[in-house]
Design an enzyme around this catalytic site. Sequence first.
Site, PDB file in Angstrom:
ATOM      1  N   PHE A 103       0.826  -1.204   0.000  1.00 39.09           N
ATOM      2  CA  PHE A 103       0.000   0.000   0.000  1.00 39.09           C
ATOM      3  C   PHE A 103       0.863   1.259   0.000  1.00 39.09           C
ATOM      4  CE2 PHE A 103      -2.027   3.407   2.428  1.00 39.09           C
ATOM      5  CZ  PHE A 103      -3.118   3.654   1.618  1.00 39.09           C
ATOM      6  N   GLU A 104       1.878   1.301   0.833  1.00 40.12           N
ATOM      7  CA  GLU A 104       2.724   2.496   0.937  1.00 40.12           C
ATOM      8  C   GLU A 104       3.558   2.706  -0.322  1.00 40.12           C
ATOM      9  OE1 GLU A 104       2.459   4.845   3.005  1.00 40.12           O
ATOM     10  OE2 GLU A 104       1.235   3.873   4.516  1.00 40.12           O
ATOM     11  N   GLY A 105       3.934   1.651  -0.986  1.00 44.33           N
ATOM     12  CA  GLY A 105       4.647   1.787  -2.252  1.00 44.33           C
ATOM     13  C   GLY A 105       6.144   1.958  -2.093  1.00 44.33           C
TER      14      GLY A 105
END
Length: 129
Positions: free
Chosen positions: A59-61
């Site tokens: 999600f954070e990448g």
Amino acid sequence: MKVVTGQPYEGREATLIDWARYRVRGSEYPGIVPQEGSLVCGKLYWGLDEQAVEKLDAFEGDKYERVLVNVILADGSNQQAYVYAIRQDCRTMLSNDPWDFDRFLQNGLERFIHWFVEDRRDLFDRGDL
């Protein structure tokens, strides 16, 4: 937390000392960086399993990295925790505007939801989230 990991993890208020939170340019999304004399208030979650951490990483990448820090809980105790900080080589993507939760709710929540649901759909399709 539940939307990303699929689990309702319990959390407590916590403060990160000598870190600052700024708005990512062109968005209302935050990024944190080390900054002496600054504070970041947030929430500490515990009991996450490996699968939840993998989902958070996805999600954070790739512009964020998981960093081990010390946080202070409301009762004054210290706890080690991981935070997602902007990678050193990506810090130019941060504005000089401190990130503000109320501003996010007023100006950025709808855009963030669109980004989360539409622009990150590939994570869902790949099964990363």
